[in-house]
Design a protein around this motif. Sequence first.
Motif, PDB file in Angstrom:
ATOM      1  N   PRO A 492     -75.711  62.679 -50.975  1.00 26.07           N
ATOM      2  CA  PRO A 492     -77.533  63.419 -50.708  1.00 26.07           C
ATOM      3  C   PRO A 492     -78.452  62.149 -49.920  1.00 26.07           C
ATOM      4  N   ASN A 493     -79.360  62.508 -49.201  1.00 30.63           N
ATOM      5  CA  ASN A 493     -80.253  61.536 -48.455  1.00 30.63           C
ATOM      6  C   ASN A 493     -80.195  61.525 -47.412  1.00 30.63           C
ATOM      7  N   MET A 494     -78.898  62.199 -47.019  1.00 34.51           N
ATOM      8  CA  MET A 494     -78.229  61.389 -45.450  1.00 34.51           C
ATOM      9  C   MET A 494     -78.978  62.481 -44.496  1.00 34.51           C
ATOM     10  N   VAL A 516     -88.072  72.700 -44.497  1.00 37.79           N
ATOM     11  CA  VAL A 516     -88.618  71.486 -45.966  1.00 37.79           C
ATOM     12  C   VAL A 516     -86.957  70.231 -46.048  1.00 37.79           C
ATOM     13  N   TRP A 517     -86.018  71.415 -45.340  1.00 34.83           N
ATOM     14  CA  TRP A 517     -84.560  70.168 -45.287  1.00 34.83           C
ATOM     15  C   TRP A 517     -84.737  69.302 -44.041  1.00 34.83           C
ATOM     16  N   ILE A 518     -85.745  70.180 -42.896  1.00 43.66           N
ATOM     17  CA  ILE A 518     -85.919  68.750 -41.237  1.00 43.66           C
ATOM     18  C   ILE A 518     -86.782  67.831 -42.286  1.00 43.66           C
ATOM     19  N   GLU A 519     -87.491  68.288 -43.051  1.00 43.74           N
ATOM     20  CA  GLU A 519     -88.237  67.543 -42.976  1.00 43.74           C
ATOM     21  C   GLU A 519     -87.477  66.005 -43.839  1.00 43.74           C
ATOM     22  N   LYS A 520     -87.047  66.096 -44.514  1.00 48.91           N
ATOM     23  CA  LYS A 520     -86.281  65.604 -45.286  1.00 48.91           C
ATOM     24  C   LYS A 520     -84.868  64.707 -44.247  1.00 48.91           C
TER      25      LYS A 520
END
Length: 577
Positions: A492-494, A516-520
């Motif tokens: 996670p968080n990679m 959501v995922w591109i912002e992460k």
Amino acid sequence: MKFRFILSSLLVLPMFVSAQSKTSEGTSVAQPRKMTDMDSLMVNQIFYSAMEAKVTDNYGPAAEMFNRVLQIEPTNDAALYQLAQLKIQKQDYASAQGMLENAVAVKPDNKWYWLTLVDCYEKTSSVIKLEHALNQLIRLEPNNTDYRFDLAKVLYFDQKYDESLAVYDQLIQMKGGLDDDILAGRQKIFLKQGKVDQATAEVQQMITANPTEVRYYLLLAELYNSNNLNDKALKTLQAAEKINPKNPQLHLALADVYRDQKKYEDFFNQVELAFASPDLDIEQELKIISGYIPKFPDPNAKASALELSRAISVSHPDDYRAWAMYGDMLFQNEKYPDAEVAYRKSIAIDGQHYEVYDQLVRLEVSNNEADAAIKDGGTALSLYPNQAWMNYLVGVAYSQKKVYDKAISYMKTATEMAPDDKDLLSLTYSSLGDCYHEIKDNPNSDSAYDKSLSYNPDNAFSLNNYAYYLSLRGEQLDKAAQMAAHANELQPNMASFEDTYAWILFKQKKYADAKVWIEKAILHDKTNSVTETEHYGDIMFYLGDTDAAVASWKKAKAHGEQSPILDRKINERKYIE
């Protein structure tokens, strides 16, 4: 051969069972048989032939003839001894033991029979019989101190401590006083008996007789320290320090005392002093440093191990092991350039050790030093051509240089050399998937990734890269989404993994989820990735926010992304495939 004729002529002789009696220990002992002159002549002839067979390694016929001698003369001690030797060759100590017991019953003053019997008793753990045999050897050679030492040890093993001490007393008289061997044996007994005062008193006696011998101070301090008498141990060692302040074993002993007293700074200072001495055996130093490794990643343990490894590179500058250990500890402390230097010095001293090449090339590959990795890896493979991991590492180095044909060749070799190493196979097939993708061989790329995941379904990089390349081709998007999701679960968080998942969701037209995922990805990215920035603009366009999309595309261009498609997106204010 001569003995064969004699053996065949003997087969016509009658067989018989000799009369036997038993010793006080229950061993069956053959009784003498009245021999005629013809019997004696026959025995001599057969025994001679048996010996001839034995010395020419014809052990089977030799054993038959020795047995034939015993049929004629059951108490022939020489035949019993020779037959026992043949049994010992086959590690049949129990059978040999019985024969030797018969031999010493006939010739109780034969030292060699007793010595061989001692060996059998040791092998069969016949402690009581071993004591008896050693006593017989002492009877035969009363001035032989080795037999008494062995007897004292056997009595100690049998927990007959007072009897063992009595034998050591005899040795003290024979040798004119205590020596190191007697002292060591008596120390064990006193400690088993809980007589610490007597143990320390005898060591103190040796110190008085030899006041400049540091080894006795060390022994006394060890006795004190192991019995929680730390203050006495420290006082003893400080006295020894005045005699020989450079003795490395003395500093290690002081370190033990300070550690037990929880004086860790003093402990480490003493270890450093010991390591500074070239007289300290490097094997001992390496063992001490290795003791820190289980405490990693504690930064204090890492720092201590690094400083000690530096010390042995100074005290043992011509030993490859010193530089290899220093390199390992530099690596653990993330001092990668210095670690490379240390590994290279190790190889320059002795370039015959694969494990050092392995560490060096791994480091070079991880630092993208492809040329160095190819050179050093090639040297390693010239010495150790069957190392699968090194073939993999050299293959990765070639892929870093985009020399994909050589990369693929080395990696294929790696898979052939280690068919059972699942970790290596998963990594190698993953890298092969990357290489095949770069040369646009999609079928082989997909096949390699599938193989990688068959060996390790949780290989996060295989999952991510395979998923991303499928999305670029717009193929098997459901499979790609599953793989990308799993990669993010594993790590996670990679940011790069999150970007992959966002892009696949974009390809599936799940724009809200993609946002959501591109912002992460952007949140977790530390490199200001222009790819993620451009992807964010693509997603925002399909979410209806054209201004945000164009702003993001412009930001990507400002950060260095140069492509005609990006320019068209900005100029035409719309997404371009």
